[in-house]
Motif scaffolding. Structure first.
Motif, PDB file in Angstrom:
ATOM      1  N   TRP A 193       0.825  -1.197   0.000  1.00 58.71           N
ATOM      2  CA  TRP A 193       0.000   0.000   0.000  1.00 58.71           C
ATOM      3  C   TRP A 193       0.867   1.258   0.000  1.00 58.71           C
ATOM      4  N   SER A 194       2.054   1.175   0.550  1.00 62.06           N
ATOM      5  CA  SER A 194       2.944   2.343   0.639  1.00 62.06           C
ATOM      6  C   SER A 194       3.784   2.559  -0.611  1.00 62.06           C
ATOM      7  N   THR A 218       1.284   7.496  -3.196  1.00 62.88           N
ATOM      8  CA  THR A 218       1.249   6.111  -2.715  1.00 62.88           C
ATOM      9  C   THR A 218       0.018   5.426  -3.287  1.00 62.88           C
ATOM     10  N   TYR A 220      -1.980   3.663  -1.618  1.00 63.90           N
ATOM     11  CA  TYR A 220      -3.064   3.867  -0.655  1.00 63.90           C
ATOM     12  C   TYR A 220      -3.756   5.212  -0.892  1.00 63.90           C
ATOM     13  N   THR A 224      -7.654   5.700  -2.027  1.00 70.03           N
ATOM     14  CA  THR A 224      -8.595   6.460  -1.215  1.00 70.03           C
ATOM     15  C   THR A 224      -9.269   7.552  -2.036  1.00 70.03           C
ATOM     16  N   ASP A 346      -6.867  -3.653   3.963  1.00 66.25           N
ATOM     17  CA  ASP A 346      -7.014  -2.212   4.151  1.00 66.25           C
ATOM     18  C   ASP A 346      -8.005  -1.577   3.174  1.00 66.25           C
ATOM     19  N   ILE A 350     -10.777   1.924   3.334  1.00 66.59           N
ATOM     20  CA  ILE A 350     -10.940   2.910   2.261  1.00 66.59           C
ATOM     21  C   ILE A 350     -12.406   3.002   1.851  1.00 66.59           C
TER      22      ILE A 350
END
Length: 424
Positions: A193-194, A218, A220, A224, A346, A350
């Motif tokens: 994710w990073s 990123t 992530y 999002t 994760d 989101i």
């Protein structure tokens, strides 16, 4: 492309949760009582609302919003329960002919205590039923489909439905598939994710459109923006960054009854193909095989960018929503939501950022995840929810009309009614 639910949230100052006052403020109660009259018809808004409110929501707009509530729920009849959290802020219920509408209200502390903030936080139909919701969905002009399923270890179990296997244009709902492929890649150790990738290709709407080209992002952050804001530049960056072939393969995990769904178009490609200047490309794309369409996207890439999209051409009336779109049935969307429940990691956080309906209704659930999509003639809404007892459900619906805009607020209310009944 973004789903708009402005009819549900009218303005401005959110009420912070707190304990009810033991000694309610008479000025607050007076303004709450007066609101029933203000909602019933035009007049006296300048005496009721503060200049700060009217600057944010002009009187004409307020009257249109109040009229929309009357159209949906009938006439406002009486003030119901009133609960204050402070001398100037609280919650109230207004009883309409066909519903009870919950509202937060904030008044100025000094006389004449005009209203400085107001928010519609939810509604529930009087004497509502799932059968009535299904009848109202079936009565929508154009085409509609809907399904609710309980999610079990053995797979989804259909509870309520209307044409659940009918492929529908779903707008930005396709971004759930991009999210699912990202979650799969992270789960498999192929991505993190990073991880950072450059922003681009950028699309024609959304916050990131104005960001610098190739800005480092990123995965992530992109995910999002794609889900919570329906940012088109974020989705196009992820679709092509992850690999269209991999996203297509993820799409096929959930069933693909309609070959129009492949290859997965970026938002820039889809709307560039709708442009009159690309009429010949559009004709070839619509008539081609999946392999033909993949080749066309490669060969005509320079003509299928955001720079070739005139948003005005597609912002008022439906354009090619039966041929150039992202198609899925409610059953397929439910299968995808169930996969995300089990494998999303994760991604679930989101999906929970933007509930898509009034927050007070979403808070009836332990977990509430959402992604929808809309454009002229198209609206779709997909929910992954967990009840207070821990049971997960998926709810998916769509409404298409190839010749006219759909009433987004009307559909949001139908889906909210279904979710509230399911929560009960």
């Amino acid at each position: 492309m973004r789903l708009l639910a402005a009819a549900l949230v009218l303005i401005g100052m959110a009420l912070l949760p707190g304990r009810a006052m033991a000694d309610p403020n008479p000025a607050f109660r007076a303004r709450a009582t007066q609101l029933v009259t203000i909602l019933a018809g035009p007049g006296n808004e300048a005496d009721f609302f503060s200049p700060v409110f009217i600057d944010a929501i002009p009187v004409d707009r307020w009257r249109a919003l109040a009229a929309d509530l009357r159209r949906q729920h009938g006439r406002p009849i009486a003030l119901g329960a009133v609960t204050q959290q402070s001398a100037t802020a609280g919650q109230m219920e207004v009883r309409y002919e066909r519903a009870i509408v919950a509202i937060t209200l904030v008044i100025a502390p000094d006389p004449p205590n005009r209203v400085v903030g107001l928010r519609i936080i939810g509604s529930r139909q009087a004497d509502d039923s799932m059968a009535a919701v299904l009848r109202d969905i079936a009565a929508l002009p154009g085409r509609s489909s809907f399904a609710i399923a309980r999610l079990t270890d053995a797979g989804p179990v259909l509870l309520q439905s209307y044409h659940p296997d009918q492929p529908m244009a779903t707008g930005s709902s396709f971004k759930l598939t991009v999210l699912a492929e990202l979650a799969r890649a992270v789960q498999a150790g192929e991505r993190r994710w990073s991880d950072v990738i450059p922003l681009g290709p950028k699309s024609f709407s959304g916050r990131l459109m104005a960001w610098p080209d190739h800005a480092p992002m990123t995965l992530y952050s992109l995910a999002t923006a794609m889900i919570a804001e329906s940012d088109n530049s974020a989705s196009d960056t992820l679709l092509l960054g992850l690999g269209r072939d991999k996203v297509d393969a993820m799409r096929q995990r959930f069933g693909i009854a309609d070959p129009r769904s492949l290859p997965m178009l970026s938002t820039a490609e889809a709307f560039a193909l709708k442009m009159p200047a690309n009429a010949e490309l559009r004709r070839r794309y619509e008539g081609g095989t999946i392999a033909d369409r993949r080749a066309l996207l490669r060969d005509a890439a320079a003509r299928l960018t955001a720079a070739h999209v005139d948003v005005g051409t597609v912002s008022e009336n439906p354009v090619a929503i039966d041929t150039l779109e992202w198609f899925a049935s409610p059953q397929e969307e439910i299968a995808q939501l169930d996969w995300l429940r089990r494998n999303g990691g994760d991604a679930l956080s989101i999906m929970a950022v933007n509930p898509g309906i009034a927050p007070a209704n979403a808070k009836r659930w332990r977990y509430f995840g959402y992604k929808g999509g809309s454009e002229p003639g198209v609206i779709a809404m997909n929910f992954l929810v967990q009840a207070q007892d821990g049971q997960f459900y998926a709810v998916s619906g769509a409404w298409n009309d190839p010749v006219a805009r759909v009433d987004e607020g009307r559909f949001v209310m139908l889906m909210t009614r279904a979710l509230n009944l399911l929560a009960d």
